[in-house]
Design a protein around this motif. Structure first.
Motif, PDB file in Angstrom:
ATOM      1  N   MET A   1     -11.736  55.028  24.756  1.00 29.43           N
ATOM      2  CA  MET A   1     -13.416  54.707  24.774  1.00 29.43           C
ATOM      3  C   MET A   1     -13.321  53.700  24.047  1.00 29.43           C
ATOM      4  O   MET A   1     -12.478  53.074  23.328  1.00 29.43           O
ATOM      5  CB  MET A   1     -14.214  55.812  24.193  1.00 29.43           C
ATOM      6  CG  MET A   1     -15.462  55.657  24.479  1.00 29.43           C
ATOM      7  SD  MET A   1     -16.374  55.449  26.111  1.00 29.43           S
ATOM      8  CE  MET A   1     -16.033  57.264  26.628  1.00 29.43           C
ATOM      9  N   THR A   2     -14.396  52.955  24.423  1.00 28.26           N
ATOM     10  CA  THR A   2     -14.706  51.406  23.934  1.00 28.26           C
ATOM     11  C   THR A   2     -16.302  51.487  23.727  1.00 28.26           C
ATOM     12  O   THR A   2     -17.099  52.235  24.228  1.00 28.26           O
ATOM     13  CB  THR A   2     -14.030  50.211  24.461  1.00 28.26           C
ATOM     14  OG1 THR A   2     -14.121  49.207  23.656  1.00 28.26           O
ATOM     15  CG2 THR A   2     -14.652  50.343  25.665  1.00 28.26           C
ATOM     16  N   TYR A   3     -16.635  50.259  23.095  1.00 31.99           N
ATOM     17  CA  TYR A   3     -18.175  50.071  23.156  1.00 31.99           C
ATOM     18  C   TYR A   3     -18.559  48.523  23.397  1.00 31.99           C
ATOM     19  O   TYR A   3     -17.885  47.760  22.443  1.00 31.99           O
ATOM     20  CB  TYR A   3     -18.958  50.671  21.801  1.00 31.99           C
ATOM     21  CG  TYR A   3     -20.418  50.158  21.750  1.00 31.99           C
ATOM     22  CD1 TYR A   3     -21.149  50.457  22.972  1.00 31.99           C
ATOM     23  CD2 TYR A   3     -20.975  49.737  20.387  1.00 31.99           C
ATOM     24  CE1 TYR A   3     -22.532  49.904  22.832  1.00 31.99           C
ATOM     25  CE2 TYR A   3     -22.156  49.494  20.349  1.00 31.99           C
ATOM     26  CZ  TYR A   3     -22.953  49.560  21.584  1.00 31.99           C
ATOM     27  OH  TYR A   3     -24.417  49.529  21.604  1.00 31.99           O
ATOM     28  N   CYS A   4     -19.205  48.170  24.232  1.00 32.56           N
ATOM     29  CA  CYS A   4     -19.437  46.809  24.465  1.00 32.56           C
ATOM     30  C   CYS A   4     -20.946  46.642  24.853  1.00 32.56           C
ATOM     31  O   CYS A   4     -21.762  47.398  25.414  1.00 32.56           O
ATOM     32  CB  CYS A   4     -18.662  46.201  25.754  1.00 32.56           C
ATOM     33  SG  CYS A   4     -16.923  46.640  25.836  1.00 32.56           S
ATOM     34  N   LEU A   5     -21.450  45.655  24.467  1.00 33.19           N
ATOM     35  CA  LEU A   5     -22.815  45.415  24.725  1.00 33.19           C
ATOM     36  C   LEU A   5     -23.124  43.882  24.865  1.00 33.19           C
ATOM     37  O   LEU A   5     -22.446  42.989  24.428  1.00 33.19           O
ATOM     38  CB  LEU A   5     -23.796  45.884  23.463  1.00 33.19           C
ATOM     39  CG  LEU A   5     -23.821  44.964  22.138  1.00 33.19           C
ATOM     40  CD1 LEU A   5     -25.117  45.530  21.457  1.00 33.19           C
ATOM     41  CD2 LEU A   5     -22.769  45.345  21.262  1.00 33.19           C
ATOM     42  N   GLY A   6     -24.203  43.584  25.576  1.00 34.53           N
ATOM     43  CA  GLY A   6     -24.623  42.137  25.914  1.00 34.53           C
ATOM     44  C   GLY A   6     -26.206  42.198  25.855  1.00 34.53           C
ATOM     45  O   GLY A   6     -26.815  43.102  26.041  1.00 34.53           O
ATOM     46  N   GLN A 147     -25.312  48.023  27.879  1.00 29.99           N
ATOM     47  CA  GLN A 147     -24.067  48.629  27.161  1.00 29.99           C
ATOM     48  C   GLN A 147     -23.207  49.252  28.097  1.00 29.99           C
ATOM     49  O   GLN A 147     -23.559  49.751  29.318  1.00 29.99           O
ATOM     50  CB  GLN A 147     -24.675  49.721  26.098  1.00 29.99           C
ATOM     51  CG  GLN A 147     -25.860  49.172  25.193  1.00 29.99           C
ATOM     52  CD  GLN A 147     -26.413  50.333  24.547  1.00 29.99           C
ATOM     53  OE1 GLN A 147     -27.287  51.160  24.968  1.00 29.99           O
ATOM     54  NE2 GLN A 147     -25.977  50.575  23.276  1.00 29.99           N
ATOM     55  N   ILE A 148     -21.840  49.270  27.787  1.00 33.03           N
ATOM     56  CA  ILE A 148     -20.902  50.186  28.493  1.00 33.03           C
ATOM     57  C   ILE A 148     -20.134  50.925  27.400  1.00 33.03           C
ATOM     58  O   ILE A 148     -20.075  50.406  26.392  1.00 33.03           O
ATOM     59  CB  ILE A 148     -20.126  49.256  29.436  1.00 33.03           C
ATOM     60  CG1 ILE A 148     -19.380  48.020  28.747  1.00 33.03           C
ATOM     61  CG2 ILE A 148     -20.899  48.769  30.730  1.00 33.03           C
ATOM     62  CD1 ILE A 148     -18.340  47.207  29.533  1.00 33.03           C
ATOM     63  N   GLY A 149     -19.405  52.122  27.877  1.00 35.57           N
ATOM     64  CA  GLY A 149     -18.635  52.689  26.919  1.00 35.57           C
ATOM     65  C   GLY A 149     -19.302  53.500  26.238  1.00 35.57           C
ATOM     66  O   GLY A 149     -20.179  54.352  26.688  1.00 35.57           O
ATOM     67  N   GLU A 150     -19.076  53.858  24.986  1.00 34.59           N
ATOM     68  CA  GLU A 150     -19.651  54.804  24.191  1.00 34.59           C
ATOM     69  C   GLU A 150     -21.024  54.128  23.611  1.00 34.59           C
ATOM     70  O   GLU A 150     -21.015  53.698  22.584  1.00 34.59           O
ATOM     71  CB  GLU A 150     -18.587  55.096  22.845  1.00 34.59           C
ATOM     72  CG  GLU A 150     -19.099  55.900  21.860  1.00 34.59           C
ATOM     73  CD  GLU A 150     -19.627  57.422  22.802  1.00 34.59           C
ATOM     74  OE1 GLU A 150     -20.891  57.748  22.828  1.00 34.59           O
ATOM     75  OE2 GLU A 150     -18.729  58.236  23.079  1.00 34.59           O
ATOM     76  N   THR A 151     -22.100  54.349  24.393  1.00 32.44           N
ATOM     77  CA  THR A 151     -23.524  53.702  24.056  1.00 32.44           C
ATOM     78  C   THR A 151     -24.215  54.357  23.233  1.00 32.44           C
ATOM     79  O   THR A 151     -25.420  53.838  22.666  1.00 32.44           O
ATOM     80  CB  THR A 151     -24.127  53.213  25.340  1.00 32.44           C
ATOM     81  OG1 THR A 151     -24.325  54.585  26.223  1.00 32.44           O
ATOM     82  CG2 THR A 151     -23.028  52.738  26.461  1.00 32.44           C
TER      83      THR A 151
END
Length: 258
Positions: A1-6, A147-151
């Protein structure tokens, strides 16, 4: 899992991502999830990935190859960022379809998603979330972050602190705090954290940061936030309790019985 945000605001864009990838509790590794495909002076294109690592790496590789070989279309030739997002969606579908049968045979999840943001000369800055199916949605002034991943752990901070008119420096702090709070609650998200800040109409990325575990600023920010939360909690108005100290009787309806 990951967490990305813009986060897209009036003054520009902030994109951030952690680097943790895991395939079980005994296999944890780090892979970069934030990529820069910019052509300085003409366009800025920033990409974050989440999901099946083999698919996302294949997509990033194909995007690079199309630019190097001057294929049509490619990230540097498409006229708008929406066209870029649709092109990215086509790449996802093509590569998933190529491996789908073999991954499905072994019950391997091949879903993935991407954030893509930036600015093409002649256009306003934009931010898109591209789903595993290849379709996309766009950030708006009313909903300035994606957001994508563990949001779920990082979203409440963004909901309470962000607005389209928030200055970029404050936006970057919110983004970093959102990722740090997610790391605190979920071990599948972890450093190093990569973050990029882009100023509208600059057409180049001038601000980049990387935060390793134990980074002095990360520790200082975390301590400041925790102290501020405790002080805010302690200073909230007192609850108005039932003055006679008794509880109202429960009826059948309150117990959910029929």
């Amino acid at each position: 899992m990951t967490y990305c945000l813009g986060i897209l605001v009036k003054d520009g864009l902030v994109i951030a991502a952690d680097s943790r990838t895991n395939a079980g509790v005994d296999y944890i590794s780090s892979y970069r999830k934030l990529f820069d495909f910019s052509n300085p002076g003409e366009r800025v294109i920033l990409l974050c990935s989440s999901g099946n690592l083999s698919i996302t790496q294949a997509v990033v590789h194909q995007l690079n190859q199309d630019i190097k070989r001057d294929c049509e279309p490619n990230l540097h030739s498409l006229p708008t960022l929406y066209d870029v997002a649709r092109y990215l969606g086509d790449k996802i579908r093509t590569l998933q379809e190529a491996d789908r049968a073999w991954l499905a045979k072994d019950k391997i999840d091949f879903q993935c998603s991407f954030l893509i943001g930036g600015q093409v000369r002649g256009e306003a800055p934009e931010l898109f979330l591209v789903y595993s199916q290849g379709n996309c949605i766009k950030a708006t002034p009313e909903t300035p972050f994606l957001q994508i991943g563990e949001t779920k752990y990082g979203k409440p901070i963004l909901d309470r602190t962000l607005g389209f008119d928030v200055p970029l420096d404050a936006v970057a702090k919110c983004a970093l705090l959102s990722i740090d709070s997610t790391m605190r609650s979920n071990l599948s998200v972890g450093p190093p954290i990569h973050m990029v800040l882009y100023q509208t109409d600059s057409f180049e990325v001038r601000h980049r940061a990387q935060f390793q575990a134990g980074d002095p600023y990360l520790i200082k920010m975390r301590k400041h936030w925790e102290v501020a939360l405790r002080e805010a909690s302690a200073s909230m108005p007192d609850i108005s309790w039932n003055q006679d100290g008794t509880m109202p009787p429960l009826g059948i309806a309150d117990l959910g019985e029929t």
